[in-house]
Design a protein around this motif. Sequence first.
Motif, PDB file in Angstrom:
ATOM      1  N   VAL A   1      53.819  59.988  88.449  1.00  0.00           N
ATOM      2  CA  VAL A   1      54.124  61.419  88.558  1.00  0.00           C
ATOM      3  C   VAL A   1      55.564  61.689  88.127  1.00  0.00           C
ATOM      4  CG1 VAL A   1      54.354  63.368  90.149  1.00  0.00           C
ATOM      5  CG2 VAL A   1      52.420  61.793  90.377  1.00  0.00           C
ATOM      6  N   LEU A   2      56.501  60.903  88.640  1.00  0.00           N
ATOM      7  CA  LEU A   2      57.909  61.174  88.362  1.00  0.00           C
ATOM      8  C   LEU A   2      58.335  60.769  86.964  1.00  0.00           C
ATOM      9  CD1 LEU A   2      57.844  60.915  91.684  1.00  0.00           C
ATOM     10  CD2 LEU A   2      60.297  61.046  91.334  1.00  0.00           C
ATOM     11  N   ASN A   3      57.569  59.928  86.302  1.00  0.00           N
ATOM     12  CA  ASN A   3      57.946  59.499  84.957  1.00  0.00           C
ATOM     13  C   ASN A   3      57.411  60.410  83.867  1.00  0.00           C
ATOM     14  OD1 ASN A   3      59.380  57.332  85.922  1.00  0.00           O
ATOM     15  ND2 ASN A   3      57.742  55.847  85.647  1.00  0.00           N
ATOM     16  N   GLU A   4      56.570  61.373  84.221  1.00  0.00           N
ATOM     17  CA  GLU A   4      56.086  62.330  83.225  1.00  0.00           C
ATOM     18  C   GLU A   4      57.247  63.259  82.860  1.00  0.00           C
ATOM     19  OE1 GLU A   4      54.757  65.413  81.091  1.00  0.00           O
ATOM     20  OE2 GLU A   4      55.188  65.882  83.196  1.00  0.00           O
ATOM     21  N   PRO A   5      57.662  63.348  81.581  1.00  0.00           N
ATOM     22  CA  PRO A   5      58.908  64.031  81.212  1.00  0.00           C
ATOM     23  C   PRO A   5      59.041  65.453  81.729  1.00  0.00           C
ATOM     24  CG  PRO A   5      58.069  62.777  79.354  1.00  0.00           C
ATOM     25  CD  PRO A   5      57.011  62.721  80.418  1.00  0.00           C
TER      26      PRO A   5
ATOM     27  N   ARG B   1      59.362  65.443  85.523  1.00  0.00           N
ATOM     28  CA  ARG B   1      60.649  64.942  85.973  1.00  0.00           C
ATOM     29  C   ARG B   1      61.731  66.005  85.824  1.00  0.00           C
ATOM     30  NH1 ARG B   1      63.414  59.402  83.934  1.00  0.00           N
ATOM     31  NH2 ARG B   1      61.789  58.535  85.257  1.00  0.00           N
ATOM     32  N   ALA B   2      61.734  66.725  84.715  1.00  0.00           N
ATOM     33  CA  ALA B   2      62.749  67.759  84.506  1.00  0.00           C
ATOM     34  C   ALA B   2      62.685  68.807  85.619  1.00  0.00           C
ATOM     35  CB  ALA B   2      62.565  68.411  83.143  1.00  0.00           C
TER      36      ALA B   2
ATOM     37  N   GLU C   1      64.876  70.707  90.994  1.00  0.00           N
ATOM     38  CA  GLU C   1      64.622  70.961  92.413  1.00  0.00           C
ATOM     39  C   GLU C   1      65.590  70.168  93.296  1.00  0.00           C
ATOM     40  OE1 GLU C   1      62.561  72.896  94.044  1.00  0.00           O
ATOM     41  OE2 GLU C   1      60.736  73.273  92.894  1.00  0.00           O
ATOM     42  N   VAL C   2      65.796  68.896  92.982  1.00  0.00           N
ATOM     43  CA  VAL C   2      66.616  68.067  93.860  1.00  0.00           C
ATOM     44  C   VAL C   2      68.096  68.432  93.737  1.00  0.00           C
ATOM     45  CG1 VAL C   2      67.118  66.065  92.368  1.00  0.00           C
ATOM     46  CG2 VAL C   2      66.715  65.725  94.808  1.00  0.00           C
ATOM     47  N   ILE C   3      68.539  68.827  92.552  1.00  0.00           N
ATOM     48  CA  ILE C   3      69.925  69.268  92.396  1.00  0.00           C
ATOM     49  C   ILE C   3      70.161  70.564  93.169  1.00  0.00           C
ATOM     50  CG2 ILE C   3      71.588  70.197  90.738  1.00  0.00           C
ATOM     51  CD1 ILE C   3      70.594  68.162  88.721  1.00  0.00           C
TER      52      ILE C   3
END
Length: 255
Positions: free
Chosen positions: A227-231, A234-235, A240-242
């Motif tokens: 899931v997290l490696n899908e470009p 991930r963007a 979201e995390v920033i």
Amino acid sequence: MPAEPGTNQSVERAVAVLRAFGPDRPQLRVSDVAQIVGLGTSTTSRLLATLEQLDLVERDPVSALYRVGLGVLPLAAVAVNQHPVHRASRMVLQELAARTGLGANAAVRRDDQLMFLCNFEGPRAPKAYTQAGHTAPLHATGIGKCLLSGMSPGERRALLGAELPAHTQHTVTSHEALDAVLEEIRRAGYAVEEEERALGRASVAAPVVDSGGAVVAGVSLWGPASVLNEPRRRAELVREVIEAADAISQALGAH
């Protein structure tokens, strides 16, 4: 176990007995505790009996194994709930986990490891059993690398030692490689961890700063590596995390 100058040996020994228990050692025999803390069996037995009377440990009536008692829970709750990072991040991360479906963590540095203050699991997060108080290596996690990004190369080497243990084949194991990764984190404002601590899992993380601009914590979103490696995904998660880290930093007085 000799006492440090100016400290009480009995208190030191009792605390050492309590610290013998952990996520990977939830139940222990008297002999196990004695070996871990380096005390005699009879001394350890007396300490455990005293701690049992104080409700700080309890003994299983069938197996006779000791475990941490519920008497520590009020103290732990006060410690966590009064921590400024926990207070600032709890609602932000709960909403973040619900919105993304992934796991959302906040952690601070404790010596050469990170310690989780809170963890919320969305429906797409693999069950990880990460709880407040659990620790993890700094160099092999997204949050940990965010925490290290606020330190100089010399400070990091003094803290972590010469060798960086490998947890998977993807773990960064040299200080030179770690220096390059942390420089990119400072430039980009976020960190990525791809199966460095556990295969099949990945995370994106961002540093949290205080009113003086010092890195005091980190937050992350984690879940399946697929899931997290899908470009495109991930963007979105990086944004979201920033934003979550910025909101927590502002709550701590950062501008």
